[in-house]
Design an enzyme around this catalytic site. Structure first.
Site, mmCIF file in Angstrom:
data_model
loop_
_atom_site.group_PDB
_atom_site.id
_atom_site.type_symbol
_atom_site.label_atom_id
_atom_site.label_comp_id
_atom_site.label_asym_id
_atom_site.label_seq_id
_atom_site.Cartn_x
_atom_site.Cartn_y
_atom_site.Cartn_z
ATOM 1 N N ASP A 23 23.178 40.533 51.828
ATOM 2 C CA ASP A 23 23.666 40.779 50.467
ATOM 3 C C ASP A 23 23.755 42.291 50.334
ATOM 4 O OD1 ASP A 23 24.065 41.203 47.777
ATOM 5 O OD2 ASP A 23 22.191 40.268 47.117
ATOM 6 N N LYS A 86 29.033 50.779 46.582
ATOM 7 C CA LYS A 86 29.827 49.545 46.554
ATOM 8 C C LYS A 86 30.977 49.632 45.550
ATOM 9 C CE LYS A 86 29.024 44.523 46.101
ATOM 10 N NZ LYS A 86 27.931 43.541 45.919
ATOM 11 N N GLU A 186 29.712 36.053 46.768
ATOM 12 C CA GLU A 186 28.322 35.991 46.310
ATOM 13 C C GLU A 186 28.017 34.691 45.559
ATOM 14 O OE1 GLU A 186 27.905 39.745 44.300
ATOM 15 O OE2 GLU A 186 28.143 40.843 46.169
ATOM 16 N N ASP A 210 25.756 36.447 37.179
ATOM 17 C CA ASP A 210 25.115 37.466 38.019
ATOM 18 C C ASP A 210 24.972 38.785 37.267
ATOM 19 O OD1 ASP A 210 24.373 39.370 39.896
ATOM 20 O OD2 ASP A 210 25.765 38.674 41.442
HETATM 21 P P1 ADP Z 1 22.563 44.395 42.430
HETATM 22 O O1 ADP Z 1 23.063 43.017 42.657
HETATM 23 O O2 ADP Z 1 23.386 45.150 41.440
HETATM 24 O O3 ADP Z 1 22.350 45.151 43.689
HETATM 25 P P2 ADP Z 1 19.899 43.331 41.733
HETATM 26 O O4 ADP Z 1 20.254 41.910 41.663
HETATM 27 O O5 ADP Z 1 18.973 43.746 42.809
HETATM 28 O O6 ADP Z 1 21.145 44.297 41.681
HETATM 29 O O7 ADP Z 1 19.255 43.706 40.310
HETATM 30 C C1 ADP Z 1 18.655 44.926 40.073
HETATM 31 C C2 ADP Z 1 18.249 44.976 38.631
HETATM 32 O O8 ADP Z 1 17.286 43.951 38.350
HETATM 33 C C3 ADP Z 1 17.613 46.289 38.247
HETATM 34 O O9 ADP Z 1 18.155 46.760 37.031
HETATM 35 C C4 ADP Z 1 16.150 45.897 38.050
HETATM 36 O O10 ADP Z 1 15.497 46.719 37.106
HETATM 37 C C5 ADP Z 1 16.297 44.486 37.526
HETATM 38 N N1 ADP Z 1 15.048 43.729 37.622
HETATM 39 C C6 ADP Z 1 14.290 43.519 38.723
HETATM 40 N N2 ADP Z 1 13.189 42.828 38.417
HETATM 41 C C7 ADP Z 1 13.246 42.580 37.082
HETATM 42 C C8 ADP Z 1 12.396 41.926 36.148
HETATM 43 N N3 ADP Z 1 11.243 41.378 36.534
HETATM 44 N N4 ADP Z 1 12.774 41.863 34.856
HETATM 45 C C9 ADP Z 1 13.932 42.429 34.461
HETATM 46 N N5 ADP Z 1 14.777 43.062 35.275
HETATM 47 C C10 ADP Z 1 14.423 43.156 36.572
HETATM 48 MG MG MG Z 2 23.765 41.390 43.520
#
Ligand code: ADP
Ligand code: MG
Length: 618
Positions: A23, A86, A186, A210
Site C-alpha cells: 500500500d 503520491k 485500493e 477511505d
Molecule cells: P494514507 O492512506 O493517506 O497514507 P493513513 O490511512 O495511514 O493515510 O491515515 C493516516 C491518518 O490516520 C493520519 O492523519 C493519522 O493521524 C490518522 N490516524 C491514525 N490513527 C488514528 C486514530 N487512532 N484516530 C484518529 N486518527 C488516526
Molecule cells: Mg491509504
C-alpha cells in the site's frame, strides 16, 4: 505445488513464489505478505513499526532517509524533506499548479504538460524516483524481516488514478527493483481483505470509504463473477486526518490566546503542538477527554469539543458519498457492504456518521490503516496461484483491432472480453514486392477506423519481397490483466517481427467509453453500408491491380482484341469506384471477371508450360 528452495545467503527456506502486497500511501506506506498459516500479515521489521511514513529526506552528504527518520526533518529541513509525493505521481505541472503552495519543497514549474520534477539541493528528482525510494525501503524491510529476497509485488493505487499515474507507480516499483505484477485499486484490495468478492458466485454492491491523512475518497464497486467494477468514485484530495489535527491545534491556539506570529517564528513549538494535536485526536478515539501540556501551555480537549470542531469536515465526506451514489445511480439502501479504510476512520464520529448515512453497520474489524496492504497481499497470493479457486477478472470496455484496407476496423479483441486475453489473425500484403507493412491499432466500435481511437502505429519492416498475398503476417494481441495491450506482428516466412505496447484505456474516461458505445449504436446502419462500399472498392482496386499486372506480364500470350477489351473493362471498373454504389462496383467486377476468365486460364496454362521447360519440378 509451491516450489521451496534454500536461500544460500541466509540459510533460510525460501518460497520462490513469495509476492508482497504494498500500500503506497500519501501519508503512510505498508508492505504485507501471506504468512505460513495462509493469512495476510503486515510486515514488521523489528522495532520499526508497521507503517512507514511516505517521506523521503535528503541529507547534504547525499544520504537518503525514508520513513520515521525522514519525518523528523519535516520542520527542521522542509526544503529537503519530501512528503505527499503520491500527489505528484504521474502528474504534470499543470495538473498540480492549483495547489502549488501545499508543498514546502521545490516543485519545478516548467509550464509544460510533461511530468513534474522536484528540486532538492542542486539535484532533480521525478516523483517516480521519490516513490521508488519509499518502495525500496519497503522491499528492504520485507527482505530483512522475512530473510528472503523480495522481487515481486502487487501495488495498490486509488481507484481514481488515471493510466499515467498507474504507469508511474509501476515504474517506481521497477526502480526499486520490484517486478510489479499487478496494480490493484485500493478499494478492491480492502474488499478482498474482508473476503468480499472472493466467492465468484456472489454479487454485491459495496462502498469503500477511505479517509487517510490528507485525502478522502469513496468508491462504489460492483462485484460480480469475481469482477470488481468501479461504478463511481468521489472525494476530496485535500481533506483528511491532517485537518482534524489542524482543528485541534487552532482550538488550542485560540483557547490559550497564543500569538500566531510568534508561533510562525517558532517552528519547533508549532511542530510540537501539531504532534500533540495528533496525539489528542488518537486518544479521543477511546477516551472522552485529553489533558496534557507543552512548555507550560495547557493542552486539553474533550471528545465533544473535538467532534464539534470536525463535524463540518465529516459532513463534507458524506456529501462526497452522496455524489458517488448519485453518479452510480444508487440509493444508500442499495449498498450491501460498507468498508472503512484509512487511519482517520478510527475516529468514532466518522464511523457513526458513515454508518448512519448508509443505514447499516460498517466493516471496521480490520485495522483501517492496514486493510489495503492486507488485501494487496491476498491479491498477490491469488497471482502466485495459491488460491487457484479464485480468478480476478476484468473486462475490456471497447473493442481492439487494426486498420485494414480502405480504413476499415478489423476487430481482434471484441469489447467485453475478459482480461487477460489474447487473439490473433493472419494478414498479407496487397502489393507485389511490398517490404513494409503499416500496422495501426485502434479501439472502438465503429466500422471505420477514422471514427475510432488510434492507440498506436508501427511498421513491420524488412518483409522479403514476394508477390502480393504470399507473405503471412500474424498479428497477435495480448491484453494483460492490467489492461496493457501488446501488439505483435510477425512475418512467418522470414521470422521478422515487431511489437508495441499500449494502454488502451489511457486518458479515456468512463463517459467517453459510454459515448463511443452510443455513437456506434446510432451509426450502426450507416456504418454497415459504408463498410460494404469500402469492401467493394477495396476488392475492385485489388482486381484492377491484378488485371493490370496480368496484362503487363502476359502480353505475349494475348490477342490484340483481348488486350483492348480487358483494358476497357478495367477502365469501366475504375470509373465505377467513385460513384458510391457498391452494387455498380460489384457488377463491374463481375464483368471484368467474366470477360477475362476464359483466356486467363488459357494464359496460365501457357505460362506454366513455358516455366516448366526451364525448371525441373521435383
Ligand atoms: P494514507 O492512506 O493517506 O497514507 P493513513 O490511512 O495511514 O493515510 O491515515 C493516516 C491518518 O490516520 C493520519 O492523519 C493519522 O493521524 C490518522 N490516524 C491514525 N490513527 C488514528 C486514530 N487512532 N484516530 C484518529 N486518527 C488516526
Ligand atoms: Mg491509504
Amino acid at each position: 505445488m509451491a516450489k521451496v528452495s534454500i536461500n544460500l545467503a541466509t540459510g533460510s527456506l525460501q518460497k520462490e513464489d513469495l509476492i508482497v502486497g504494498i500500500d503506497l500511501g500519501t501519508t503512510n506506506s505498508l508492505v504485507a505478505f501471506i504468512n505460513p498459516d495462509g493469512n495476510p500479515q503486515v510486515i514488521n521489521d523489528t522495532g520499526k513499526g508497521l507503517l512507514v511514513p511516505s517521506i523521503v529526506h535528503f541529507n547534504g552528504d547525499g544520504s537518503v532517509k525514508v520513513g520515521n527518520e525522514a519525518k523528523e526533518y519535516l520542520i527542521s529541513d522542509p526544503e529537503n524533506t519530501i512528503f505527499s509525493v503520491k500527489r505528484l505521481l504521474g502528474r504534470s505541472y499543470q495538473d498540480i499548479a492549483r495547489y502549488r503552495d501545499f508543498f514546502s519543497y521545490k516543485v519545478i514549474d516548467d509550464n509544460t504538460e510533461s511530468l513534474v520534477k522536484i528540486k532538492v539541493g542542486d539535484k532533480f528528482f521525478t516523483p517516480i524516483e521519490l516513490s521508488g525510494f519509499i518502495l525500496k525501503e519497503l522491499k528492504e524491510r520485507a527482505e530483512h524481516a522475512l530473510k528472503t529476497p523480495v522481487t515481486r509485488a502487487v501495488i495498490t493505487v486509488p481507484a481514481y488514478f488515471n493510466d499515467s499515474q498507474r504507469q508511474a507507480t509501476r515504474d517506481a516499483g521497477k526502480l526499486a527493483g520490484l517486478d510489479v505484477l499487478r496494480i490493484v485499486n485500493e478499494p478492491t484490495a480492502a474488499s478482498l481483505a474482508y473476503g468480499i468478492g472472493l466467492n465468484p458466485e456472489e454479487e454485491k454492491t459495496i462502498a469503500v470509504y477511505d479517509l487517510g491523512g490528507g485525502t478522502f475518497d469513496v468508491s462504489i464497486l460492483k462485484i460480480q463473477n469475481g469482477i470488481f467494477e468501479v461504478l463511481a468514485t468521489n472525494g476530496d484530495t485535500f481533506l483528511g486526518g491532517d485537518d482534524f489535527d489542524r482543528a485541534i491545534l487552532n482550538y488550542w491556539i485560540s483557547e490559550n490566546k497564543l500569538d500566531a506570529e510568534a508561533l510562525a517564528n517558532d517552528q519547533t513549538l508549532t511542530q510540537g503542538l501539531r504532534l500533540k494535536a495528533e496525539e489528542a485526536k488518537k486518544a479521543l478515539t477511546t477516551q472522552n477527554l485529553y489533558n496534557d501540556a507543552l512548555k507550560g501551555i495547557p493542552l486539553a480537549i474533550s471528545k465533544n469539543k473535538f467532534e464539534e470542531l470536525i463535524s463540518e469536515k465529516v459532513q463534507q465526506t458524506l456529501d462526497c458519498c452522496a455524489n458517488a451514489l448519485r453518479d452510480a445511480g444508487l440509493k444508500p439502501e442499495q449498498i450491501d457492504e460498507v468498508i472503512m479504510v484509512g487511519g482517520s476512520t478510527r475516529t468514532p464520529l466518522v464511523k457513526e456518521s458513515v454508518a448512519e448515512f448508509f443505514c447499516k453497520a460498517v466493516h471496521d474489524q480490520i485495522n483501517p490503516d492496514e486493510v489495503v496492504a492486507l488485501g494487496a497481499a491476498i491479491q498477490s497470493d491469488i497471482l502466485a496461484g495459491n488460491r487457484s479457486d479464485i480468478l480476478l477478472l476484468d473486462v475490456t470496455p471497447l473493442s481492439l483491432g487494426i486498420e485494414t484496407m480502405g480504413g476499415l476496423m478489423d476487430v481482434i479483441i471484441p469489447r467485453n472480453s475478459k482480461v487477460p486475453t489474447k487473439a490473433g489473425r493472419q494478414y498479407t500484403t496487397s502489393v507485389d514486392g511490398q517490404v513494409n507493412m503499416k500496422i495501426s491499432v485502434f479501439q472502438g466500435e465503429r466500422d471505420l477506423v477514422s471514427e475510432n481511437r488510434k492507440l498506436a502505429e508501427f511498421e513491420l519492416k524488412g518483409i522479403p519481397a514476394m508477390p502480393a498475398g504470399l507473405p503471412k503476417v500474424d498479428i497477435n494481441f495480448l491484453l494483460n490483466a492490467d489492461g496493457i495491450l501488446t501488439v505483435q506482428a510477425i512475418e512467418l516466412r522470414s521470422g521478422i517481427k515487431q511489437e508495441v505496447e499500449v494502454k488502451p484505456t489511457y486518458g479515456l474516461s468512463d463517459d467517453e467509453v459510454e459515448q463511443m458505445l452510443l455513437d456506434s449504436i446510432q451509426h450502426a446502419q450507416d456504418d454497415v453500408q459504408q463498410r460494404m462500399l469500402i469492401e467493394a472498392r477495396t476488392e475492385a482496386e485489388q482486381m484492377v491491380y491484378t488485371a493490370e499486372r496480368f496484362l503487363e506480364k502476359n502480353l505475349a500470350f494475348l490477342q490484340e482484341n483481348e488486350i483492348v477489351q480487358t483494358k476497357n473493362h478495367i477502365e469501366a471498373l475504375k470509373a465505377s469506384l467513385n460513384a458510391g454504389d457498391k452494387d455498380l462496383i460489384h457488377s463491374k467486377i463481375d464483368e471484368l471477371n467474366e470477360y477475362t476468365h476464359p483466356f486467363a486460364e488459357r494464359v496460365m496454362d501457357m505460362a506454366i508450360a513455358q516455366a516448366m521447360k526451364g525448371k525441373q519440378i521435383e
